[in-house]
Design a protein around this motif. Structure first.
Motif, PDB file in Angstrom:
ATOM      1  N   LEU A  95       0.957  -1.377  -0.030  1.00 45.03           N
ATOM      2  CA  LEU A  95      -0.138   0.047  -0.032  1.00 45.03           C
ATOM      3  C   LEU A  95       0.819   1.366  -0.085  1.00 45.03           C
ATOM      4  CD1 LEU A  95      -2.859  -0.920   2.561  1.00 45.03           C
ATOM      5  CD2 LEU A  95      -3.158  -0.306  -0.042  1.00 45.03           C
ATOM      6  N   ALA A  96       2.088   1.152   0.728  1.00 43.60           N
ATOM      7  CA  ALA A  96       2.917   2.467   0.995  1.00 43.60           C
ATOM      8  C   ALA A  96       3.257   2.666  -0.650  1.00 43.60           C
ATOM      9  CB  ALA A  96       3.832   2.315   2.145  1.00 43.60           C
ATOM     10  N   ALA A  97       4.111   1.702  -1.109  1.00 41.59           N
ATOM     11  CA  ALA A  97       4.708   1.826  -2.483  1.00 41.59           C
ATOM     12  C   ALA A  97       3.558   2.159  -3.391  1.00 41.59           C
ATOM     13  CB  ALA A  97       5.546   0.486  -2.738  1.00 41.59           C
ATOM     14  N   TYR A  98       2.628   1.722  -3.541  1.00 42.15           N
ATOM     15  CA  TYR A  98       1.616   2.161  -4.327  1.00 42.15           C
ATOM     16  C   TYR A  98       1.267   3.509  -4.390  1.00 42.15           C
ATOM     17  CZ  TYR A  98      -2.932   2.395  -6.933  1.00 42.15           C
ATOM     18  OH  TYR A  98      -3.867   2.680  -7.656  1.00 42.15           O
ATOM     19  N   VAL A  99       1.151   4.186  -3.154  1.00 43.63           N
ATOM     20  CA  VAL A  99       1.080   5.615  -3.053  1.00 43.63           C
ATOM     21  C   VAL A  99       2.043   6.127  -3.531  1.00 43.63           C
ATOM     22  CG1 VAL A  99       0.345   7.248  -1.682  1.00 43.63           C
ATOM     23  CG2 VAL A  99      -0.626   5.208  -1.349  1.00 43.63           C
ATOM     24  N   LEU A 100       3.432   5.861  -3.044  1.00 41.88           N
ATOM     25  CA  LEU A 100       4.537   6.521  -3.495  1.00 41.88           C
ATOM     26  C   LEU A 100       4.872   6.351  -4.868  1.00 41.88           C
ATOM     27  CD1 LEU A 100       6.724   5.636  -0.396  1.00 41.88           C
ATOM     28  CD2 LEU A 100       5.631   7.758  -0.797  1.00 41.88           C
ATOM     29  N   ALA A 101       4.677   5.057  -5.610  1.00 42.69           N
ATOM     30  CA  ALA A 101       5.076   5.156  -7.070  1.00 42.69           C
ATOM     31  C   ALA A 101       3.880   5.683  -7.876  1.00 42.69           C
ATOM     32  CB  ALA A 101       4.833   3.640  -7.204  1.00 42.69           C
ATOM     33  N   ARG A 102       2.779   6.095  -7.514  1.00 45.75           N
ATOM     34  CA  ARG A 102       1.724   6.775  -8.252  1.00 45.75           C
ATOM     35  C   ARG A 102       1.551   7.938  -8.308  1.00 45.75           C
ATOM     36  NH1 ARG A 102       2.280   2.761 -11.109  1.00 45.75           N
ATOM     37  NH2 ARG A 102       1.042   1.187 -11.681  1.00 45.75           N
ATOM     38  N   ARG A 103       2.133   8.562  -7.252  1.00 41.47           N
ATOM     39  CA  ARG A 103       2.058   9.939  -6.835  1.00 41.47           C
ATOM     40  C   ARG A 103       3.303  10.716  -7.235  1.00 41.47           C
ATOM     41  NH1 ARG A 103      -1.856  11.504  -1.523  1.00 41.47           N
ATOM     42  NH2 ARG A 103      -3.572  10.229  -2.338  1.00 41.47           N
ATOM     43  N   GLY A 104       3.347  11.614  -8.143  1.00 42.77           N
ATOM     44  CA  GLY A 104       4.808  12.052  -8.566  1.00 42.77           C
ATOM     45  C   GLY A 104       5.001  13.490  -7.850  1.00 42.77           C
ATOM     46  N   THR A 105       4.627  13.539  -6.750  1.00 38.21           N
ATOM     47  CA  THR A 105       4.972  14.796  -6.100  1.00 38.21           C
ATOM     48  C   THR A 105       6.072  14.779  -5.273  1.00 38.21           C
ATOM     49  OG1 THR A 105       3.913  14.118  -4.122  1.00 38.21           O
ATOM     50  CG2 THR A 105       2.335  14.989  -5.473  1.00 38.21           C
ATOM     51  N   ARG A 106       6.754  15.897  -4.995  1.00 37.60           N
ATOM     52  CA  ARG A 106       7.952  16.053  -4.264  1.00 37.60           C
ATOM     53  C   ARG A 106       7.679  15.355  -2.886  1.00 37.60           C
ATOM     54  NH1 ARG A 106      10.235  22.106  -5.050  1.00 37.60           N
ATOM     55  NH2 ARG A 106      10.509  22.002  -7.214  1.00 37.60           N
ATOM     56  N   LEU A 107       6.747  15.590  -2.306  1.00 35.91           N
ATOM     57  CA  LEU A 107       6.614  14.788  -0.763  1.00 35.91           C
ATOM     58  C   LEU A 107       6.598  13.182  -1.018  1.00 35.91           C
ATOM     59  CD1 LEU A 107       5.786  14.952   2.270  1.00 35.91           C
ATOM     60  CD2 LEU A 107       3.477  15.097   1.403  1.00 35.91           C
ATOM     61  N   SER A 108       5.981  12.755  -2.009  1.00 40.18           N
ATOM     62  CA  SER A 108       6.130  11.310  -2.125  1.00 40.18           C
ATOM     63  C   SER A 108       7.401  10.820  -2.427  1.00 40.18           C
ATOM     64  CB  SER A 108       5.142  10.880  -3.081  1.00 40.18           C
ATOM     65  OG  SER A 108       5.624  11.409  -4.558  1.00 40.18           O
ATOM     66  N   TYR A 109       8.273  11.630  -3.110  1.00 41.20           N
ATOM     67  CA  TYR A 109       9.652  11.254  -3.692  1.00 41.20           C
ATOM     68  C   TYR A 109      10.581  11.318  -2.588  1.00 41.20           C
ATOM     69  CZ  TYR A 109      13.995  10.993  -5.927  1.00 41.20           C
ATOM     70  OH  TYR A 109      15.553  10.665  -6.358  1.00 41.20           O
ATOM     71  N   GLY A 110      10.162  12.331  -1.552  1.00 44.04           N
ATOM     72  CA  GLY A 110      11.040  12.586  -0.242  1.00 44.04           C
ATOM     73  C   GLY A 110      10.827  11.422   0.791  1.00 44.04           C
ATOM     74  N   THR A 111       9.498  10.908   0.851  1.00 47.74           N
ATOM     75  CA  THR A 111       8.860   9.847   1.832  1.00 47.74           C
ATOM     76  C   THR A 111       9.638   8.612   1.266  1.00 47.74           C
ATOM     77  OG1 THR A 111       7.036  10.920   2.063  1.00 47.74           O
ATOM     78  CG2 THR A 111       7.289   8.662   2.775  1.00 47.74           C
ATOM     79  N   TYR A 112       9.561   8.255  -0.120  1.00 52.08           N
ATOM     80  CA  TYR A 112      10.369   7.027  -0.456  1.00 52.08           C
ATOM     81  C   TYR A 112      11.924   7.321  -0.320  1.00 52.08           C
ATOM     82  CZ  TYR A 112      12.180   4.008  -4.144  1.00 52.08           C
ATOM     83  OH  TYR A 112      13.024   2.694  -4.641  1.00 52.08           O
ATOM     84  N   LEU A 113      12.517   8.268  -0.321  1.00 49.51           N
ATOM     85  CA  LEU A 113      14.173   8.566   0.051  1.00 49.51           C
ATOM     86  C   LEU A 113      14.023   8.225   1.504  1.00 49.51           C
ATOM     87  CD1 LEU A 113      15.232  11.496  -1.961  1.00 49.51           C
ATOM     88  CD2 LEU A 113      15.366   9.012  -2.534  1.00 49.51           C
ATOM     89  N   LEU A 114      13.197   8.471   2.433  1.00 47.09           N
ATOM     90  CA  LEU A 114      13.444   8.369   3.780  1.00 47.09           C
ATOM     91  C   LEU A 114      13.179   6.857   3.924  1.00 47.09           C
ATOM     92  CD1 LEU A 114      11.166  10.949   5.493  1.00 47.09           C
ATOM     93  CD2 LEU A 114      13.553  10.600   5.386  1.00 47.09           C
ATOM     94  N   PHE A 115      12.582   6.114   3.314  1.00 48.15           N
ATOM     95  CA  PHE A 115      12.387   4.614   3.429  1.00 48.15           C
ATOM     96  C   PHE A 115      13.678   3.825   2.901  1.00 48.15           C
ATOM     97  CE2 PHE A 115       7.576   4.856   3.386  1.00 48.15           C
ATOM     98  CZ  PHE A 115       7.289   3.953   4.364  1.00 48.15           C
ATOM     99  N   LEU A 116      14.171   4.573   1.914  1.00 49.67           N
ATOM    100  CA  LEU A 116      15.428   4.053   1.497  1.00 49.67           C
ATOM    101  C   LEU A 116      16.721   4.227   2.624  1.00 49.67           C
ATOM    102  CD1 LEU A 116      15.744   5.074  -2.308  1.00 49.67           C
ATOM    103  CD2 LEU A 116      14.890   2.886  -1.375  1.00 49.67           C
ATOM    104  N   LEU A 117      16.569   5.463   3.031  1.00 57.60           N
ATOM    105  CA  LEU A 117      17.479   5.708   4.045  1.00 57.60           C
ATOM    106  C   LEU A 117      17.385   4.726   5.509  1.00 57.60           C
ATOM    107  CD1 LEU A 117      19.576   7.649   5.353  1.00 57.60           C
ATOM    108  CD2 LEU A 117      17.633   8.956   6.368  1.00 57.60           C
ATOM    109  N   GLY A 118      16.216   3.976   5.545  1.00 58.87           N
ATOM    110  CA  GLY A 118      16.069   2.770   6.390  1.00 58.87           C
ATOM    111  C   GLY A 118      16.983   1.774   6.077  1.00 58.87           C
ATOM    112  N   LEU A 119      17.146   1.405   4.725  1.00 60.11           N
ATOM    113  CA  LEU A 119      18.120   0.449   4.363  1.00 60.11           C
ATOM    114  C   LEU A 119      19.576   0.750   4.829  1.00 60.11           C
ATOM    115  CD1 LEU A 119      16.673  -0.118   0.755  1.00 60.11           C
ATOM    116  CD2 LEU A 119      16.284  -1.598   2.883  1.00 60.11           C
ATOM    117  N   MET A 120      19.810   1.777   5.215  1.00 61.37           N
ATOM    118  CA  MET A 120      21.338   2.242   5.433  1.00 61.37           C
ATOM    119  C   MET A 120      21.697   2.485   6.733  1.00 61.37           C
ATOM    120  SD  MET A 120      21.767   5.181   2.347  1.00 61.37           S
ATOM    121  CE  MET A 120      20.650   4.770   0.698  1.00 61.37           C
ATOM    122  N   ILE A 121      20.580   2.709   7.604  1.00 63.84           N
ATOM    123  CA  ILE A 121      20.831   2.809   9.154  1.00 63.84           C
ATOM    124  C   ILE A 121      21.050   1.460   9.750  1.00 63.84           C
ATOM    125  CG2 ILE A 121      20.114   3.921  11.118  1.00 63.84           C
ATOM    126  CD1 ILE A 121      18.405   5.808   9.539  1.00 63.84           C
TER     127      ILE A 121
END
Length: 280
Positions: A95-121
Motif C-alpha cells: 500500500l505504501a509503495a503504491y501511493v509513493l509510486a503513483r503520486r509524482g509529488t516531491r513529498l512522495s519522492y522525499g518519503t520514498y527516500l526516507l524509506f531507502l534511508l532505512g536500508l542504510m541505518i
C-alpha cells in the motif's frame, strides 16, 4: 581434424575453470558437511573426531533437541511471529509503495527516500531506545513487540521492491477500473495487487527468512518466556561451562526445515522481484 559438433575441447584454461568451480563448490558445501556430521554424532565420537563421518548416526540427537528444548512450542511461536509479520508487512509495504509510486509529488519522492534511508541505518543504533519503548508500553514478553519490530525493520526493503515493480506496471487497467466507478482501495486490491505476485513472493521469502532466523531481537524481547522463538530455544543448549554441540546442531536442523520448504516453493519469484526493483 575439427572436433565433432557438440563435443567440447578440454583446454588448459577450461580445466582450470572447472577445477576452480569445484573448489568454490567444496568451500560452500563444507559448512553443510560439518553441520550434518556434528548433528549425527554422539558426544564421545564428537570429542574424538569432530570432522570425520559418523560411524553410527545418532538420530536420537534430534529427539533430544525436540523434547529438552521444547522446540514444538518454540516452532509454533516462530510460525506465529513470522506469518503475522509477513502478512502485515506485505499489506503495509504494498500500500505504501503504491501511493509513493503513483503520486509524482516531491513529498512522495522525499518519503520514498526516507524509506531507502532505512536500508542504510544500522539496526544496532536503535536497539536500546526501541527496547526502552517496548518496556514502557508493557509489550515485552509478547508477540506484539516482536511483530512491531520486525515490520519496521523489513518495511524499507519491501517498499523499495514494491515501488520498483509498480513503476514498471502500466496504468491502463487502473484507469479503466476508475472509469467504471471503482475507488482507490478497490483498484489496488482487485486490480493492482494480483499483478504484484512476483515481487510479493520475493518480499515474503526474504522477510520470512530474516524474521525466522532473527536471534537478537527475540532474545531481548521474549527471552526466557513461553513466547521465545526457535533460535532462542536452541541457544539454551549452550551453557557457561559446557555446550552440547550435537544437540545444538540437531536443533538447528529442525529449525531449518520449515523455512527451507518455503524458500524452495517461492524461489522462482526472487530474481523477478529483484530485477523489477532494480529496473524501477
Amino acid at each position: 581434424m575439427r572436433p565433432a559438433a557438440g563435443r567440447r575441447r578440454w583446454t588448459l584454461p577450461r580445466i582450470g575453470a572447472e577445477l576452480g568451480m569445484l573448489a568454490v563448490a567444496a568451500i560452500f558445501l563444507f559448512p553443510f558437511y560439518v553441520f550434518l556430521t556434528v548433528a549425527l554424532k554422539t558426544p564421545a565420537e564428537l570429542a574424538r573426531s569432530p570432522l570425520s563421518l559418523p560411524t553410527d548416526p545418532a538420530l536420537a540427537n534430534f529427539t533430544e533437541a525436540w523434547q529438552r528444548g521444547d522446540l514444538g512450542t518454540a516452532m509454533v511461536n516462530s510460525v506465529v511471529v513470522t506469518s503475522l509479520s509477513v502478512a502485515l508487512l506485505v499489506a503495509c509495504g504494498s500500500l505504501a509503495a503504491y501511493v509513493l509510486a503513483r503520486r509524482g509529488t516531491r513529498l512522495s519522492y522525499g518519503t520514498y527516500l526516507l524509506f531507502l534511508l532505512g536500508l542504510m541505518i544500522p539496526l544496532q543504533l536503535g536497539m536500546v531506545p526501541l527496547y526502552q519503548l517496548m518496556r514502557d508500553l508493557n509489550l515485552l514478553q509478547t508477540y506484539t513487540s516482536l511483530i512491531i519490530f520486525e515490520i519496521g525493520h523489513q518495511l524499507p526493503l519491501s517498499v523499495f521492491l514494491y515501488a520498483g515493480f509498480l513503476r514498471a506496471l502500466p496504468r491502463d487497467y487502473e484507469e479503466a477500473a476508475r472509469v467504471d466507478g471503482a475507488g482507490s482501495l478497490a483498484v489496488f486490491w482487485r486490480i493492482v495487487f494480483p499483478l504484484l505476485r512476483p515481487v510479493t513472493g520475493t518480499v515474503v521469502i526474504l522477510s520470512a527468512i530474516n524474521i525466522w532466523n532473527d536471534f537478537l531481537t527475540p532474545l531481548l524481547y521474549v527471552g526466557g518466556s513461553p513466547q521465545q522463538t526457535l533460535p532462542v530455544a536452541i541457544f539454551a543448549f549452550r551453557g557457561e561451562f559446557a555446550s552440547q554441540w550435537q544437540v545444538i546442531f540437531a536443533g538447528m536442523g529442525i529449525a531449518i526445515v520449515p523455512i527451507l520448504v518455503v524458500y524452495f516453493l517461492l524461489q522462482k519469484y526472487i530474481i523477478k522481484g529483484f530485477a523489477s526493483g532494480i529496473k524501477g
